[in-house]
Design a protein around this motif. Structure first.
Motif, PDB file in Angstrom:
ATOM      1  N   MET A 168     -23.196   0.953 -22.584  1.00 25.92           N
ATOM      2  CA  MET A 168     -23.929  -0.279 -22.040  1.00 25.92           C
ATOM      3  C   MET A 168     -24.390  -0.102 -20.525  1.00 25.92           C
ATOM      4  O   MET A 168     -25.901  -0.446 -20.879  1.00 25.92           O
ATOM      5  N   LYS A 169     -24.419   0.584 -19.929  1.00 18.74           N
ATOM      6  CA  LYS A 169     -24.886   0.433 -18.160  1.00 18.74           C
ATOM      7  C   LYS A 169     -26.120   1.862 -18.766  1.00 18.74           C
ATOM      8  O   LYS A 169     -27.572   1.802 -18.326  1.00 18.74           O
ATOM      9  N   ALA A 170     -25.548   2.145 -19.634  1.00 23.35           N
ATOM     10  CA  ALA A 170     -27.088   4.085 -19.789  1.00 23.35           C
ATOM     11  C   ALA A 170     -27.637   3.240 -20.558  1.00 23.35           C
ATOM     12  O   ALA A 170     -29.069   3.616 -21.129  1.00 23.35           O
ATOM     13  N   TYR A 171     -27.645   1.821 -21.955  1.00 25.51           N
ATOM     14  CA  TYR A 171     -28.736   1.475 -22.478  1.00 25.51           C
ATOM     15  C   TYR A 171     -29.308   0.102 -22.118  1.00 25.51           C
ATOM     16  O   TYR A 171     -29.395  -1.347 -22.685  1.00 25.51           O
ATOM     17  N   GLU A 172     -28.732  -0.625 -20.433  1.00 28.44           N
ATOM     18  CA  GLU A 172     -29.480  -1.298 -20.227  1.00 28.44           C
ATOM     19  C   GLU A 172     -28.568  -2.707 -20.655  1.00 28.44           C
ATOM     20  O   GLU A 172     -29.576  -3.277 -20.838  1.00 28.44           O
ATOM     21  N   ILE A 173     -27.742  -2.996 -20.530  1.00 29.50           N
ATOM     22  CA  ILE A 173     -27.040  -3.484 -22.020  1.00 29.50           C
ATOM     23  C   ILE A 173     -26.030  -4.581 -20.896  1.00 29.50           C
ATOM     24  O   ILE A 173     -24.877  -3.009 -20.105  1.00 29.50           O
ATOM     25  N   GLY A 174     -25.810  -5.958 -20.865  1.00 31.71           N
ATOM     26  CA  GLY A 174     -24.479  -6.491 -20.107  1.00 31.71           C
ATOM     27  C   GLY A 174     -23.782  -7.350 -20.553  1.00 31.71           C
ATOM     28  O   GLY A 174     -24.536  -8.212 -21.446  1.00 31.71           O
ATOM     29  N   LEU A 175     -22.857  -7.639 -20.460  1.00 24.99           N
ATOM     30  CA  LEU A 175     -22.053  -8.539 -21.152  1.00 24.99           C
ATOM     31  C   LEU A 175     -21.909  -9.783 -20.241  1.00 24.99           C
ATOM     32  O   LEU A 175     -21.493  -9.591 -18.840  1.00 24.99           O
ATOM     33  N   ILE A 176     -22.251 -10.802 -20.950  1.00 25.41           N
ATOM     34  CA  ILE A 176     -22.418 -12.660 -19.935  1.00 25.41           C
ATOM     35  C   ILE A 176     -21.153 -13.269 -20.771  1.00 25.41           C
ATOM     36  O   ILE A 176     -21.614 -13.524 -22.222  1.00 25.41           O
ATOM     37  N   ASP A 177     -20.881 -14.516 -20.018  1.00 28.03           N
ATOM     38  CA  ASP A 177     -20.811 -15.469 -21.301  1.00 28.03           C
ATOM     39  C   ASP A 177     -21.920 -16.524 -21.516  1.00 28.03           C
ATOM     40  O   ASP A 177     -22.710 -16.557 -20.669  1.00 28.03           O
ATOM     41  N   ALA A 178     -21.520 -16.864 -22.927  1.00 27.64           N
ATOM     42  CA  ALA A 178     -22.658 -16.886 -23.167  1.00 27.64           C
ATOM     43  C   ALA A 178     -23.214 -18.788 -22.848  1.00 27.64           C
ATOM     44  O   ALA A 178     -24.608 -19.652 -23.169  1.00 27.64           O
ATOM     45  N   LYS A 179     -21.833 -19.429 -22.241  1.00 30.21           N
ATOM     46  CA  LYS A 179     -22.215 -20.761 -22.280  1.00 30.21           C
ATOM     47  C   LYS A 179     -22.374 -21.411 -20.901  1.00 30.21           C
ATOM     48  O   LYS A 179     -23.818 -21.254 -20.432  1.00 30.21           O
ATOM     49  N   ALA A 219     -16.194 -15.183 -30.889  1.00 32.35           N
ATOM     50  CA  ALA A 219     -14.730 -15.263 -30.597  1.00 32.35           C
ATOM     51  C   ALA A 219     -14.373 -15.587 -29.280  1.00 32.35           C
ATOM     52  O   ALA A 219     -13.241 -16.311 -29.502  1.00 32.35           O
ATOM     53  N   SER A 220     -14.704 -14.595 -28.569  1.00 32.33           N
ATOM     54  CA  SER A 220     -14.878 -14.642 -27.341  1.00 32.33           C
ATOM     55  C   SER A 220     -16.109 -15.719 -26.509  1.00 32.33           C
ATOM     56  O   SER A 220     -16.042 -15.470 -25.441  1.00 32.33           O
ATOM     57  N   GLN A 221     -17.146 -16.236 -27.466  1.00 33.18           N
ATOM     58  CA  GLN A 221     -18.032 -16.734 -26.468  1.00 33.18           C
ATOM     59  C   GLN A 221     -18.723 -16.024 -25.485  1.00 33.18           C
ATOM     60  O   GLN A 221     -18.775 -16.045 -24.185  1.00 33.18           O
ATOM     61  N   THR A 222     -18.907 -14.654 -26.234  1.00 34.21           N
ATOM     62  CA  THR A 222     -19.765 -13.868 -25.251  1.00 34.21           C
ATOM     63  C   THR A 222     -20.874 -14.008 -25.702  1.00 34.21           C
ATOM     64  O   THR A 222     -21.162 -13.944 -26.927  1.00 34.21           O
ATOM     65  N   CYS A 223     -21.882 -12.952 -25.145  1.00 30.98           N
ATOM     66  CA  CYS A 223     -22.993 -12.358 -25.194  1.00 30.98           C
ATOM     67  C   CYS A 223     -23.103 -11.199 -24.799  1.00 30.98           C
ATOM     68  O   CYS A 223     -22.755 -10.802 -23.883  1.00 30.98           O
ATOM     69  N   MET A 224     -23.755 -10.479 -25.428  1.00 31.56           N
ATOM     70  CA  MET A 224     -24.773  -9.310 -24.729  1.00 31.56           C
ATOM     71  C   MET A 224     -26.231 -10.070 -24.315  1.00 31.56           C
ATOM     72  O   MET A 224     -27.128 -10.078 -25.124  1.00 31.56           O
ATOM     73  N   LYS A 225     -26.148  -8.738 -22.858  1.00 28.49           N
ATOM     74  CA  LYS A 225     -28.008  -9.592 -22.245  1.00 28.49           C
ATOM     75  C   LYS A 225     -28.416  -8.000 -22.107  1.00 28.49           C
ATOM     76  O   LYS A 225     -28.336  -7.283 -21.700  1.00 28.49           O
ATOM     77  N   HIS A 226     -30.028  -8.419 -22.716  1.00 26.06           N
ATOM     78  CA  HIS A 226     -30.316  -7.347 -22.127  1.00 26.06           C
ATOM     79  C   HIS A 226     -30.578  -7.304 -20.480  1.00 26.06           C
ATOM     80  O   HIS A 226     -31.604  -7.881 -19.978  1.00 26.06           O
ATOM     81  N   LEU A 227     -30.595  -5.953 -19.546  1.00 29.66           N
ATOM     82  CA  LEU A 227     -31.225  -6.426 -18.352  1.00 29.66           C
ATOM     83  C   LEU A 227     -31.550  -5.180 -18.243  1.00 29.66           C
ATOM     84  O   LEU A 227     -30.794  -4.012 -16.890  1.00 29.66           O
TER      85      LEU A 227
END
Length: 163
Positions: A96-107, A150-158
């Motif tokens: 995820m770091k290589a492709y500039e993506i991060g995991l965040i809580d969707a809410k 299911a986890s109420q998370t999402c991926m964000k471009h960073l």
């Protein structure tokens, strides 16, 4: 009465639309970089564990074939610990770091809780085993996967930033 007229004419945005717009703005990672990050993590984190279990712990592939249950436990427990630790402490795995993506809580747009991360890992593992749930992002508008729901998370471009 004036507020209703403004909302109806599109001058004011209702709170439900505002919340959805904020969530869609935060969950903006594309499917291709997410897939590439998954493949990268598979080769960087999962495959070395498989090799270590096959040849150092079990002794050979034949020994692994004789006792598959304990072999898979030896593989999946360290994989679970490492992936959840990366998500919890850095909000990113190496792929995820290589492709500039991060995991965040969707809410809240912050780092997800440990329970959310565990639910995400188990839902992702189940989806990979069943294969059919992997097609869910192609049929919904916001491109979320089963484990995102299911986890109420999402991926964000960073781009050039960290969480």
């Amino acid at each position: 009465m004036a507020r209703w007229r403004n909302v109806k004419n599109g001058k004011l945005v209702s709170s439900n639309k505002t919340q959805a717009a904020i969530e869609n703005n935060n969950c903006n990672a594309l499917l291709i970089p997410r897939f590439k990050a998954f493949i990268t993590d598979s080769f960087m984190l999962f495959m070395p564990l498989v090799y270590i279990v096959f040849y150092f712990i079990m002794g050979s592939r034949e020994a692994f074939a004789d006792d598959k249950i304990s072999g898979w436990v030896y593989i999946l427990v360290p994989h679970f610990v490492s992936i959840v630790a990366f998500w919890y402490f850095k909000s990113q795995t190496p792929g995820m770091k290589a492709y500039e993506i991060g995991l965040i809580d969707a809410k809240t747009s912050k780092t997800p809780t440990l329970i959310q991360l565990c639910v995400r890992y188990f839902a992702m593992t189940l989806s990979v085993l069943l294969i059919l749930p992997l097609l869910i992002p192609y049929f919904n508008k916001n491109k979320k996967t089963l484990w995102d729901y299911a986890s109420q998370t999402c991926m964000k471009h960073l781009p050039n930033e960290s969480i």
